[in-house]
Design a protein around this motif. Structure first.
Motif, PDB file in Angstrom:
ATOM      1  N   ASN A  43       2.826   1.828   3.088  1.00  0.00           N
ATOM      2  CA  ASN A  43       2.846   1.207   4.403  1.00  0.00           C
ATOM      3  C   ASN A  43       1.756   1.598   4.998  1.00  0.00           C
ATOM      4  O   ASN A  43       1.512   2.663   5.602  1.00  0.00           O
ATOM      5  N   ALA A  44       0.920   0.762   5.415  1.00  0.00           N
ATOM      6  CA  ALA A  44      -0.159   0.910   6.171  1.00  0.00           C
ATOM      7  C   ALA A  44      -0.016   1.229   7.583  1.00  0.00           C
ATOM      8  O   ALA A  44      -0.992   1.860   8.049  1.00  0.00           O
ATOM      9  N   ALA A  45       0.972   0.696   8.237  1.00  0.00           N
ATOM     10  CA  ALA A  45       1.159   0.889   9.511  1.00  0.00           C
ATOM     11  C   ALA A  45       1.458   2.270   9.840  1.00  0.00           C
ATOM     12  O   ALA A  45       1.186   2.724  10.903  1.00  0.00           O
ATOM     13  N   ARG A  46       1.796   3.071   8.745  1.00  0.00           N
ATOM     14  CA  ARG A  46       1.902   4.539   9.065  1.00  0.00           C
ATOM     15  C   ARG A  46       0.795   5.578   8.360  1.00  0.00           C
ATOM     16  O   ARG A  46       1.004   6.813   8.387  1.00  0.00           O
ATOM     17  N   SER A  47      -0.060   4.690   8.111  1.00  0.00           N
ATOM     18  CA  SER A  47      -1.381   5.437   7.588  1.00  0.00           C
ATOM     19  C   SER A  47      -2.272   5.819   8.557  1.00  0.00           C
ATOM     20  O   SER A  47      -2.273   5.604   9.731  1.00  0.00           O
ATOM     21  N   VAL A  48      -3.327   6.850   8.282  1.00  0.00           N
ATOM     22  CA  VAL A  48      -4.455   7.212   9.029  1.00  0.00           C
ATOM     23  C   VAL A  48      -5.707   7.041   8.298  1.00  0.00           C
ATOM     24  O   VAL A  48      -6.236   7.973   7.531  1.00  0.00           O
ATOM     25  N   THR A  62     -22.323   0.732  13.186  1.00  0.00           N
ATOM     26  CA  THR A  62     -20.985   1.448  13.229  1.00  0.00           C
ATOM     27  C   THR A  62     -19.935   0.787  12.572  1.00  0.00           C
ATOM     28  O   THR A  62     -19.841  -0.789  12.413  1.00  0.00           O
ATOM     29  N   VAL A  63     -18.953   1.504  12.013  1.00  0.00           N
ATOM     30  CA  VAL A  63     -17.791   0.824  11.539  1.00  0.00           C
ATOM     31  C   VAL A  63     -16.653   1.583  11.916  1.00  0.00           C
ATOM     32  O   VAL A  63     -16.536   2.795  12.451  1.00  0.00           O
ATOM     33  N   PHE A  64     -15.508   0.592  12.347  1.00  0.00           N
ATOM     34  CA  PHE A  64     -14.461   1.084  12.833  1.00  0.00           C
ATOM     35  C   PHE A  64     -13.081   0.593  11.983  1.00  0.00           C
ATOM     36  O   PHE A  64     -13.606  -0.118  11.028  1.00  0.00           O
ATOM     37  N   VAL A  65     -12.081   1.125  11.820  1.00  0.00           N
ATOM     38  CA  VAL A  65     -10.956   1.168  11.238  1.00  0.00           C
ATOM     39  C   VAL A  65      -9.554   0.973  12.034  1.00  0.00           C
ATOM     40  O   VAL A  65      -9.713   1.930  12.809  1.00  0.00           O
ATOM     41  N   GLU A  66      -8.920   0.295  11.568  1.00  0.00           N
ATOM     42  CA  GLU A  66      -7.527   0.092  12.543  1.00  0.00           C
ATOM     43  C   GLU A  66      -6.348   0.091  11.495  1.00  0.00           C
ATOM     44  O   GLU A  66      -6.526  -0.879  10.550  1.00  0.00           O
ATOM     45  N   SER A  67      -5.523   0.803  11.632  1.00  0.00           N
ATOM     46  CA  SER A  67      -4.065   0.556  10.971  1.00  0.00           C
ATOM     47  C   SER A  67      -3.230   0.195  12.188  1.00  0.00           C
ATOM     48  O   SER A  67      -3.442   0.096  13.207  1.00  0.00           O
ATOM     49  N   ASP A  68      -1.822  -0.275  11.556  1.00  0.00           N
ATOM     50  CA  ASP A  68      -0.799  -0.837  12.386  1.00  0.00           C
ATOM     51  C   ASP A  68      -0.954  -1.760  13.305  1.00  0.00           C
ATOM     52  O   ASP A  68      -1.147  -1.859  14.422  1.00  0.00           O
ATOM     53  N   THR A  69      -2.007  -2.805  12.567  1.00  0.00           N
ATOM     54  CA  THR A  69      -2.432  -4.289  13.188  1.00  0.00           C
ATOM     55  C   THR A  69      -1.938  -5.441  12.539  1.00  0.00           C
ATOM     56  O   THR A  69      -1.677  -5.314  11.367  1.00  0.00           O
ATOM     57  N   THR A  70      -1.733  -6.321  13.281  1.00  0.00           N
ATOM     58  CA  THR A  70      -1.239  -7.745  12.644  1.00  0.00           C
ATOM     59  C   THR A  70      -2.514  -8.714  12.583  1.00  0.00           C
ATOM     60  O   THR A  70      -2.299  -9.950  12.292  1.00  0.00           O
ATOM     61  N   ALA A  71      -3.602  -8.035  13.056  1.00  0.00           N
ATOM     62  CA  ALA A  71      -4.724  -9.050  12.881  1.00  0.00           C
ATOM     63  C   ALA A  71      -4.860  -9.678  11.434  1.00  0.00           C
ATOM     64  O   ALA A  71      -5.496 -10.718  11.268  1.00  0.00           O
ATOM     65  N   CYS A  72      -4.533  -8.872  10.408  1.00  0.00           N
ATOM     66  CA  CYS A  72      -4.851  -9.751   8.947  1.00  0.00           C
ATOM     67  C   CYS A  72      -3.307 -10.151   8.693  1.00  0.00           C
ATOM     68  O   CYS A  72      -3.409 -10.710   7.365  1.00  0.00           O
ATOM     69  N   GLY A  73      -2.198  -9.924   9.047  1.00  0.00           N
ATOM     70  CA  GLY A  73      -1.055 -10.479   8.862  1.00  0.00           C
ATOM     71  C   GLY A  73      -0.056  -9.090   8.974  1.00  0.00           C
ATOM     72  O   GLY A  73      -0.053  -8.597  10.012  1.00  0.00           O
ATOM     73  N   SER A  74       0.652  -9.004   7.895  1.00  0.00           N
ATOM     74  CA  SER A  74       1.533  -7.804   8.093  1.00  0.00           C
ATOM     75  C   SER A  74       1.029  -6.481   8.321  1.00  0.00           C
ATOM     76  O   SER A  74      -0.076  -6.075   7.491  1.00  0.00           O
ATOM     77  N   ALA A  75       1.502  -5.763   9.414  1.00  0.00           N
ATOM     78  CA  ALA A  75       1.031  -4.379   9.474  1.00  0.00           C
ATOM     79  C   ALA A  75       1.159  -3.437   8.639  1.00  0.00           C
ATOM     80  O   ALA A  75       0.568  -2.400   8.232  1.00  0.00           O
ATOM     81  N   GLU A  76       2.323  -3.462   7.729  1.00  0.00           N
ATOM     82  CA  GLU A  76       2.585  -2.699   6.728  1.00  0.00           C
ATOM     83  C   GLU A  76       1.776  -2.910   5.497  1.00  0.00           C
ATOM     84  O   GLU A  76       1.663  -1.868   4.668  1.00  0.00           O
ATOM     85  N   ARG A  77       1.002  -4.065   5.478  1.00  0.00           N
ATOM     86  CA  ARG A  77       0.182  -4.220   4.151  1.00  0.00           C
ATOM     87  C   ARG A  77      -1.235  -4.172   4.292  1.00  0.00           C
ATOM     88  O   ARG A  77      -2.131  -4.137   3.629  1.00  0.00           O
ATOM     89  N   TYR A  78      -1.889  -4.097   5.617  1.00  0.00           N
ATOM     90  CA  TYR A  78      -3.183  -4.308   5.861  1.00  0.00           C
ATOM     91  C   TYR A  78      -3.734  -3.357   6.550  1.00  0.00           C
ATOM     92  O   TYR A  78      -3.216  -2.875   7.676  1.00  0.00           O
ATOM     93  N   VAL A  79      -4.983  -2.959   6.530  1.00  0.00           N
ATOM     94  CA  VAL A  79      -6.030  -2.026   7.320  1.00  0.00           C
ATOM     95  C   VAL A  79      -7.203  -2.948   7.543  1.00  0.00           C
ATOM     96  O   VAL A  79      -7.491  -3.858   6.537  1.00  0.00           O
ATOM     97  N   LEU A  80      -7.296  -3.011   8.644  1.00  0.00           N
ATOM     98  CA  LEU A  80      -8.580  -3.901   9.459  1.00  0.00           C
ATOM     99  C   LEU A  80      -9.718  -2.603   9.615  1.00  0.00           C
ATOM    100  O   LEU A  80      -9.869  -1.702  10.154  1.00  0.00           O
TER     101      LEU A  80
END
Length: 99
Positions: A43-48, A62-80
């Motif tokens: 579950n990507a939404a629970r990741s760090v 600079t690089v930024f990372v975000e979890s618990d986002t729907t920018a890519c689709g399902s928050a549970e499957r993707y990290v941006l």
């Protein structure tokens, strides 16, 4: 490979994957924006997640990372992962780790 690492990838600036573990794909959304798809058993939404630019990137990039986002689709499957240079979006090669 690494203890405690569920997913990791080395990604080129064009979004192609050099090598990975627990990553089923990378999709480039726009300049400097990448969707990292994780295996369905995690579950990507629970990741760090952690991301860093590769050595070949400009020093002021600079690089930024975000979890618990729907920018890519399902928050549970993707990290941006997003990258930039001098305050503007830019394609960058990066590493991402999801423990």
């Amino acid at each position: 490979q690494g203890p405690g690492v569920r997913a990791a990838a080395v990604v080129k600036a064009d979004g192609s994957v050099v090598r990975s573990k627990g990553v089923t794909g990378v999709r480039k959304l726009a300049t400097g924006r990448y969707c990292i798809e994780l295996d369905s058993d995690y579950n990507a939404a629970r990741s760090v997640p952690v991301a860093t630019k590769q050595w070949s990137a400009p020093w002021n990039a600079t690089v930024f990372v975000e979890s618990d986002t729907t920018a890519c689709g399902s928050a549970e499957r993707y990290v941006l992962v997003s990258g930039g240079n001098n305050g503007a979006a830019a394609d960058l090669a990066f590493h991402v780790i999801v423990p």
